[in-house]
Motif scaffolding. Sequence first.
Motif, PDB file in Angstrom:
ATOM      1  N   ARG A   1      -0.056  -3.536  -5.660  1.00 62.06           N
ATOM      2  CA  ARG A   1       0.070  -4.400  -6.836  1.00 62.06           C
ATOM      3  C   ARG A   1       1.342  -4.090  -7.618  1.00 62.06           C
ATOM      4  NH1 ARG A   1      -6.235  -3.548  -8.518  1.00 62.06           N
ATOM      5  NH2 ARG A   1      -7.111  -5.344  -7.407  1.00 62.06           N
ATOM      6  N   GLY A   2       1.781  -2.838  -7.533  1.00 57.06           N
ATOM      7  CA  GLY A   2       2.960  -2.421  -8.270  1.00 57.06           C
ATOM      8  C   GLY A   2       4.277  -2.776  -7.603  1.00 57.06           C
ATOM      9  N   GLY A   3       4.228  -3.340  -6.408  1.00 52.95           N
ATOM     10  CA  GLY A   3       5.461  -3.793  -5.777  1.00 52.95           C
ATOM     11  C   GLY A   3       5.871  -3.066  -4.519  1.00 52.95           C
ATOM     12  N   THR A   4       4.956  -2.295  -3.930  1.00 52.74           N
ATOM     13  CA  THR A   4       5.250  -1.666  -2.646  1.00 52.74           C
ATOM     14  C   THR A   4       5.649  -2.739  -1.631  1.00 52.74           C
ATOM     15  OG1 THR A   4       3.754   0.197  -3.006  1.00 52.74           O
ATOM     16  CG2 THR A   4       4.214  -0.393  -0.725  1.00 52.74           C
ATOM     17  N   THR A   5       6.704  -2.485  -0.875  1.00 56.25           N
ATOM     18  CA  THR A   5       7.192  -3.493   0.077  1.00 56.25           C
ATOM     19  C   THR A   5       6.905  -3.130   1.536  1.00 56.25           C
ATOM     20  OG1 THR A   5       9.396  -2.460   0.172  1.00 56.25           O
ATOM     21  CG2 THR A   5       9.039  -4.177  -1.486  1.00 56.25           C
ATOM     22  N   LEU A   6       6.567  -1.876   1.789  1.00 58.02           N
ATOM     23  CA  LEU A   6       6.268  -1.417   3.144  1.00 58.02           C
ATOM     24  C   LEU A   6       5.286  -0.264   3.021  1.00 58.02           C
ATOM     25  CD1 LEU A   6       7.437  -2.436   5.874  1.00 58.02           C
ATOM     26  CD2 LEU A   6       8.994  -0.503   5.843  1.00 58.02           C
ATOM     27  N   LEU A   7       4.268  -0.239   3.875  1.00 57.93           N
ATOM     28  CA  LEU A   7       3.229   0.785   3.799  1.00 57.93           C
ATOM     29  C   LEU A   7       3.123   1.512   5.124  1.00 57.93           C
ATOM     30  CD1 LEU A   7       0.751   2.179   2.479  1.00 57.93           C
ATOM     31  CD2 LEU A   7      -0.624   0.219   3.257  1.00 57.93           C
ATOM     32  N   GLN A   8       3.241   2.840   5.076  1.00 62.65           N
ATOM     33  CA  GLN A   8       3.050   3.644   6.275  1.00 62.65           C
ATOM     34  C   GLN A   8       1.762   4.453   6.165  1.00 62.65           C
ATOM     35  OE1 GLN A   8       4.749   7.699   8.211  1.00 62.65           O
ATOM     36  NE2 GLN A   8       6.354   6.236   7.663  1.00 62.65           N
ATOM     37  N   PHE A   9       0.933   4.341   7.204  1.00 59.91           N
ATOM     38  CA  PHE A   9      -0.288   5.137   7.279  1.00 59.91           C
ATOM     39  C   PHE A   9       0.020   6.413   8.046  1.00 59.91           C
ATOM     40  CE2 PHE A   9      -4.490   5.789   9.649  1.00 59.91           C
ATOM     41  CZ  PHE A   9      -4.989   6.616   8.660  1.00 59.91           C
TER      42      PHE A   9
ATOM     43  N   GLN B   1      -1.013   9.050 -12.658  1.00 58.64           N
ATOM     44  CA  GLN B   1      -2.246   8.528 -13.248  1.00 58.64           C
ATOM     45  C   GLN B   1      -2.277   7.002 -13.194  1.00 58.64           C
ATOM     46  OE1 GLN B   1      -3.071  10.052 -17.150  1.00 58.64           O
ATOM     47  NE2 GLN B   1      -5.016   8.992 -17.340  1.00 58.64           N
ATOM     48  N   ASP B   2      -1.168   6.385 -13.536  1.00 54.43           N
ATOM     49  CA  ASP B   2      -1.046   4.922 -13.469  1.00 54.43           C
ATOM     50  C   ASP B   2      -0.247   4.573 -12.212  1.00 54.43           C
ATOM     51  OD1 ASP B   2      -0.637   2.216 -13.767  1.00 54.43           O
ATOM     52  OD2 ASP B   2       0.478   2.368 -15.658  1.00 54.43           O
ATOM     53  N   VAL B   3      -0.943   4.368 -11.120  1.00 54.83           N
ATOM     54  CA  VAL B   3      -0.281   4.135  -9.831  1.00 54.83           C
ATOM     55  C   VAL B   3       0.512   2.833  -9.846  1.00 54.83           C
ATOM     56  CG1 VAL B   3      -0.680   3.692  -7.378  1.00 54.83           C
ATOM     57  CG2 VAL B   3      -1.930   5.526  -8.530  1.00 54.83           C
ATOM     58  N   THR B   4      -0.084   1.783 -10.350  1.00 57.47           N
ATOM     59  CA  THR B   4       0.608   0.488 -10.397  1.00 57.47           C
ATOM     60  C   THR B   4       1.863   0.580 -11.253  1.00 57.47           C
ATOM     61  OG1 THR B   4      -1.454  -0.737 -10.074  1.00 57.47           O
ATOM     62  CG2 THR B   4       0.397  -1.944 -11.014  1.00 57.47           C
TER      63      THR B   4
ATOM     64  N   ASN C   1      -8.344   2.437  -3.352  1.00 59.07           N
ATOM     65  CA  ASN C   1      -7.999   1.815  -4.625  1.00 59.07           C
ATOM     66  C   ASN C   1      -6.584   2.166  -5.055  1.00 59.07           C
ATOM     67  OD1 ASN C   1     -10.450   0.515  -4.915  1.00 59.07           O
ATOM     68  ND2 ASN C   1     -11.377   2.144  -6.145  1.00 59.07           N
ATOM     69  N   ARG C   2      -6.167   3.400  -4.806  1.00 57.81           N
ATOM     70  CA  ARG C   2      -4.827   3.809  -5.195  1.00 57.81           C
ATOM     71  C   ARG C   2      -3.769   3.128  -4.308  1.00 57.81           C
ATOM     72  NH1 ARG C   2      -5.062   7.529  -9.043  1.00 57.81           N
ATOM     73  NH2 ARG C   2      -2.988   8.410  -8.812  1.00 57.81           N
ATOM     74  N   ILE C   3      -4.098   2.947  -3.054  1.00 63.55           N
ATOM     75  CA  ILE C   3      -3.186   2.187  -2.186  1.00 63.55           C
ATOM     76  C   ILE C   3      -3.079   0.754  -2.687  1.00 63.55           C
ATOM     77  CG2 ILE C   3      -2.831   1.246   0.120  1.00 63.55           C
ATOM     78  CD1 ILE C   3      -2.286   4.193   0.118  1.00 63.55           C
ATOM     79  N   ARG C   4      -4.200   0.156  -3.030  1.00 66.24           N
ATOM     80  CA  ARG C   4      -4.191  -1.221  -3.549  1.00 66.24           C
ATOM     81  C   ARG C   4      -3.383  -1.296  -4.842  1.00 66.24           C
ATOM     82  NH1 ARG C   4      -9.161  -1.854  -3.967  1.00 66.24           N
ATOM     83  NH2 ARG C   4      -9.682  -3.117  -2.132  1.00 66.24           N
ATOM     84  N   ASP C   5      -3.550  -0.319  -5.710  1.00 65.25           N
ATOM     85  CA  ASP C   5      -2.798  -0.303  -6.968  1.00 65.25           C
ATOM     86  C   ASP C   5      -1.291  -0.204  -6.694  1.00 65.25           C
ATOM     87  OD1 ASP C   5      -5.108  -0.489  -8.433  1.00 65.25           O
ATOM     88  OD2 ASP C   5      -5.213   1.643  -8.920  1.00 65.25           O
ATOM     89  N   ALA C   6      -0.917   0.585  -5.704  1.00 61.45           N
ATOM     90  CA  ALA C   6       0.497   0.711  -5.345  1.00 61.45           C
ATOM     91  C   ALA C   6       1.046  -0.602  -4.801  1.00 61.45           C
ATOM     92  CB  ALA C   6       0.686   1.824  -4.327  1.00 61.45           C
TER      93      ALA C   6
END
Length: 215
Positions: free
Chosen positions: A34-42, A195-198, A27-32
């Motif tokens: 939604r907030g405008g993350t442009t690239l995601l590294q696992f 607390q507010d990830v997005t 959920n926190r990844i999804r919120d990030a």
Amino acid sequence: MPHLPIDYSLYLVSDPYDPAAPDRYFNRIRDALRGGTTLLQFREKKASSKQLLNIAATLKKLAGPFHVPLIINDRVDLALAVDADGVHVGQNDLPARVVRRLIGSEKIVGVSAATVAEAVQAEADGADYLGVGSIFPTRSKADATVTSIDELKAIRRAVHIPIVAIGGIDRANLRRLDPADIDGIAVISAILSQQDVTGAAKKLKECFLQLGDSL
């Protein structure tokens, strides 16, 4: 090299996976996102290979609707298994030239670099971008090599590929960086520990874009 241009402006690196709270993690990844993350590294060092496969596959599904590329840290086999968009390697991992040969020309290859010599070698080996740092002290990686801002500037002069600054970056210290030196910032706690990830992702991205507007 990838055909489509990559937006490196807000590069999120995942925090450690907690098998006792998977919903919170995703959920926190999804919120990030939604907030405008442009690239995601696992990036995950403790899970089993089966867990890694399941987590990476879920992250790929999460990132897809946001059109955000998924990068796998270190594990070329895992990237191939879930058809991730690329692989990021450190100085003690497989060399970029080997990673490129394994994943092909269409995938993204990123390399961690702390010095000019490492950056130049990574570019010569076929890296698409560099993760340069640690720029500031960070709790996320205790053994991180510190890269001075002067070294960052020297790296920018020495290579032609995009540079993502990483290590302890937040809204308070971001303005210490010269927008001419970097194409993006990579963070973990500045987004995922909030607390507010997005909201944190949105504000951090706005700060970075405002930095660029000052050029």
